[in-house]
Design a protein around this motif. Structure first.
Motif, PDB file in Angstrom:
ATOM      1  N   VAL A   1       0.837  -1.207   0.000  1.00 52.99           N
ATOM      2  CA  VAL A   1       0.000   0.000   0.000  1.00 52.99           C
ATOM      3  C   VAL A   1       0.867   1.252   0.000  1.00 52.99           C
TER       4      VAL A   1
ATOM      5  N   ARG B   1       2.966   2.220  -3.213  1.00 57.85           N
ATOM      6  CA  ARG B   1       2.232   2.971  -4.250  1.00 57.85           C
ATOM      7  C   ARG B   1       2.404   4.467  -4.061  1.00 57.85           C
TER       8      ARG B   1
ATOM      9  N   CYS C   1      -2.996   1.114 -10.547  1.00 57.21           N
ATOM     10  CA  CYS C   1      -3.571   0.017  -9.773  1.00 57.21           C
ATOM     11  C   CYS C   1      -4.522  -0.734 -10.696  1.00 57.21           C
TER      12      CYS C   1
ATOM     13  N   HIS D   1      -8.899   4.862  -8.326  1.00 57.68           N
ATOM     14  CA  HIS D   1      -8.336   3.526  -8.124  1.00 57.68           C
ATOM     15  C   HIS D   1      -7.228   3.250  -9.141  1.00 57.68           C
TER      16      HIS D   1
ATOM     17  N   TYR E   1      -7.623   3.713  -1.713  1.00 58.59           N
ATOM     18  CA  TYR E   1      -7.350   2.375  -1.201  1.00 58.59           C
ATOM     19  C   TYR E   1      -8.657   1.711  -0.813  1.00 58.59           C
TER      20      TYR E   1
ATOM     21  N   THR F   1      -2.801   2.325   7.279  1.00 58.97           N
ATOM     22  CA  THR F   1      -3.490   1.922   6.042  1.00 58.97           C
ATOM     23  C   THR F   1      -4.996   2.138   6.183  1.00 58.97           C
TER      24      THR F   1
ATOM     25  N   SER G   1      -9.598   8.348   1.843  1.00 59.29           N
ATOM     26  CA  SER G   1     -10.075   8.162   0.467  1.00 59.29           C
ATOM     27  C   SER G   1     -11.592   8.237   0.415  1.00 59.29           C
TER      28      SER G   1
END
Length: 703
Positions: A139, A142, A154, A369, A375, A566, A573
């Motif tokens: 994660v 990225r 992604c 995405h 995420y 995360t 998001s």
């Protein structure tokens, strides 16, 4: 990953497939042949994580500043050579590959159990042979690459297909990865990341044309070979009997041949001789025990066909095309065809059914995405299914619950935020299928988790308001919703007054300490001190840190905090990015080895001055942040106390004995300690009620 046994076969029985190449030379050649077009390498990032993670310490939760520095060097080296990089990450797990995903997660779980056994026995990090990538590495990689200005994508399906398709369609210099599927796709050249020497920019190219020449096959035969050997779609055991027959026939006419390597030669020999004969297709049907696997077999072969490609092993006419998920499989309507795709493929034919109906919202979510800006949000909106891989968690430490459970209430509120729009509120939202790995979970089915309604003045805003509104108060509303997802609305003013990255850290610590009673004052001191000291340390200084010993509990706490970050990326998001994503990155607030050092010092009773390394300014900030966290927790009925106050009474190393006070978000207490965690263990299917806000240390999981 990829085709079973093919990697070992190439190395031991077919070394001529491998050729050393120099990327600088290849790039120069590409520029001379294609003036004005930058040589581009498409990178399968998931294959590269182990190569990139070179910091010596890995078990403590991640050496994030060191790791970011490694990525900088990687990008800088290719950029200096005039090579453009495009990185692809897996966006979701396809249903056909779920069984393989589960198999790997269970295998990883056994590896993690061995790691903790080693930690308890030796008090030090295991050798690199037991290396396990830190939680959240994929994660955060990225976002690190995006921070470094790289094109980062992604995938909307399994990444290897999109990597191969991108490489072919864009005339790329090649693919950099470590997956034998790239030997099967008819695409641009395939280079090994594990053999890459960054200083010289040399590596090994694996040539599919040379593989075909060695096996007596042509490029279109390779997908059939891959499926007969077994890959991520076709289980290895499906054609075991067939491979044995091929091997028996092959070795009977060849003396002193290596049987292990000969399996590939034998299957290839059968394809090139028997299946190419006039009755080849009929023989294939007779010899393969397809049965219920027939549709899966043809789908697996078709999965290697890139846009515009056809296969001689799948009969095809232009008017009959069946769509299988995102692959197009040509079918024949010719009654004489012996190998047309069987009609029982029809149940596989489907159109995408989404959890929400607002097409504009779906388009925004999809774009974010694909550009690797969000995420899990797109997966929730489209399929209602999410997954989280293994975390370094000790199954024998029943005082600390799994991160999957600790952050589940946050995810439930996010599900409500994302899905309530089209379903008239959280109460009528469908459950989300969670494939979250935690100790004791056999992963036979997903946990069905119900959305959880948030309490917001004026109700929960729509996604259009959160994502698309440009009104003056929109950003403040996004922040309000983010804090509500964490159930931290009461601390809004104190948290908003903090600057980045300490605002992020305090949000996470308040949430954690209100959720888990097993956390004590010494833990809080360690988390705060390491974040403060981290600001003044370089990657080199962090690499030089040496630990007296490694504590298994501290290992799990490090992973717990990183998984919290995360989770914050998910929340941010879903809420329309009220905070900059960079604020949530671990290299700003956490270093695993530094945390471990502070944890050991704090447990020994070191003073706050010693923890912040005698810095007066850090000491003042330490007391400020500690006050904010303790005040917020006390306001919710959670008093953070020293381990010395309750250690004599605990049931485990850090637990407290007897019923704990568990508060729901409505403020009512419960006294049936431990029941919530037992209800969440393996075998439970529905999770609908409001989870308890705090979880006592002696509860644990069902094993």
């Amino acid at each position: 990953m990829g085709v079973r046994g093919l990697h070992g076969f190439v190395g031991s029985s077919c070394p001529q497939v491998c050729t050393e190449v120099n990327f600088r030379e290849l790039a120069e050649q590409h520029r001379s042949e294609h003036p004005g077009r930058a040589p581009t390498i498409v990178v399968d990032a998931m294959c590269c994580l182990r190569y990139w993670y070179t910091p010596e310490s890995w078990v403590c939760g991640g050496q994030w500043k060191e790791y970011f520095s490694v990525l900088e060097d990687f990008v800088r080296t290719f950029t200096a050579a005039g090579i453009r990089l495009v990185f692809f990450f897996d966006g979701m797990v396809e249903q056909d590959k779920r069984d393989e995903w589960v198999r790997r997660r269970l295998k990883n779980g056994r590896e993690i159990a061995r790691i903790f056994h080693y930690l308890r026995a030796h008090g030090e990090q295991p050798g690199r042979s037991m290396f396990f990538i830190p939680s959240g590495l994929a994660v955060f990689t990225r976002f690190a690459l995006k921070t470094l200005g790289q094109d980062t994508m992604c995938s909307l399906q399994e990444a290897d297909y999109e990597v191969a398709a991108y490489g072919r369609q864009n005339g790329c210099l090649g693919i950099l990865g470590e997956d034998t599927d790239y030997l099967i796709y008819d695409t641009c050249p395939y280079f090994s990341i594990s053999e890459l020497c960054l200083d010289s920019l040399t590596t090994i190219m694996l040539c599919r044309q040379k593989l075909c020449a060695s096996l007596g096959l042509s490029l279109p035969d390779l997908p059939l070979l891959a499926c007969l050997l077994g890959n991520d779609i076709v289980p290895e055991g499906t054609f075991e009997t067939f491979r044995y027959k091929c091997l028996s026939s092959y070795t009977s006419v060849r003396e002193n041949c290596d049987k292990k390597g000969s399996v590939v030669f034998a299957v290839a020999d059968h394809i090139s001789k028997v299946l190419r004969s006039h009755q080849g297709e009929r023989k294939l049907e007779e010899m393969l025990p397809l049965g219920p696997n027939k549709a899966l077999f043809y789908k697996a072969m078709a999965s290697y066909l890139l846009p515009g490609q056809k296969s001689p092993w799948i009969s095809q006419t232009p008017k009959a095309v069946t769509t299988l998920d995102k692959q197009e499989v040509p079918m024949s309507s010719d009654p004489e065809s012996k190998q047309e795709v069987p009609t029982n493929l029809e149940p596989e034919i489907k159109q995408q059914v989404t959890m929400v109906s607002d097409t504009e919202i779906l388009e925004v979510a999809r774009a974010r995405h694909v550009q690797a800006e969000s995420y899990l949000v797109y997966s929730i909106l489209t399929s209602g299914e999410v997954e989280c891989s293994n975390t370094l968690e000790d199954a024998l430490d029943r005082a600390l619950p799994s991160q999957a459970f600790v952050y589940r209430p946050v995810r439930q509120r996010v599900y409500s935020l994302l899905l309530a729009d089209g379903h008239g509120g959280a109460g009528s939202c469908p459950a989300v299928r969670e494939w979250f790995v935690y100790p004791g979970n056999p992963l036979r089915h997903p946990d069905l988790v119900r959305p959880l309604q948030m309490s917001l003045p004026g109700g929960t805003p729509s996604l259009r308001q959160l994502w698309l509104s440009q009104e003056p108060g929109a950003q403040a509303q996004r922040v309000e919703v983010l804090l509500a997802c964490l159930d931290l609305s009461a601390s809004r003013e104190e948290l908003q007054a903090l600057e980045s990255p300490f605002r992020t850290l305090c949000c996470l610590l308040i949430y954690l300490f209100m959720q888990v009673d097993a956390l004590c004052l010494e833990d809080l001191h360690a988390f705060l001190a390491q974040a403060l000291c981290l600001q003044g340390k370089s990657a080199g200084q962090l690499a030089d840190l040496q630990l007296d010993h490694v504590d298994p509990r501290a290992v799990q706490l490090g992973s717990l905090l990183v998984r919290g970050l995360t989770t914050l990326v998910l929340v941010n998001s879903a809420c329309g990015f009220p905070w900059r994503t960079s604020e949530l990155m671990p290299w700003n607030v956490f270093d695993g080895k530094l945390f471990h050092e502070k944890y050991l010092q704090s447990a020994r009773g070191c003073s706050a001055e010693a923890l912040v390394e005698q810095s007066r300014s850090r000491l003042a900030r330490f007391h400020q942040l500690k006050s904010i966290v303790c005040k917020a927790c006390l306001g919710e009925g959670r008093r953070i106390v020293s381990q010395q106050l309750w250690r004599p009474h605990h049931t485990g190393r850090w637990g407290r004995q007897g019923p704990g006070s568990h508060r729901t978000s409505s403020g009512h207490s419960r006294s049936s300690q431990g029941q919530y965690w037992r209800d969440q263990g393996p075998g439970s299917r529905h999770h609908e009620s409001d989870p308890w806000r705090r979880h006592a240390p002696s509860s644990g999981w069902s094993n």
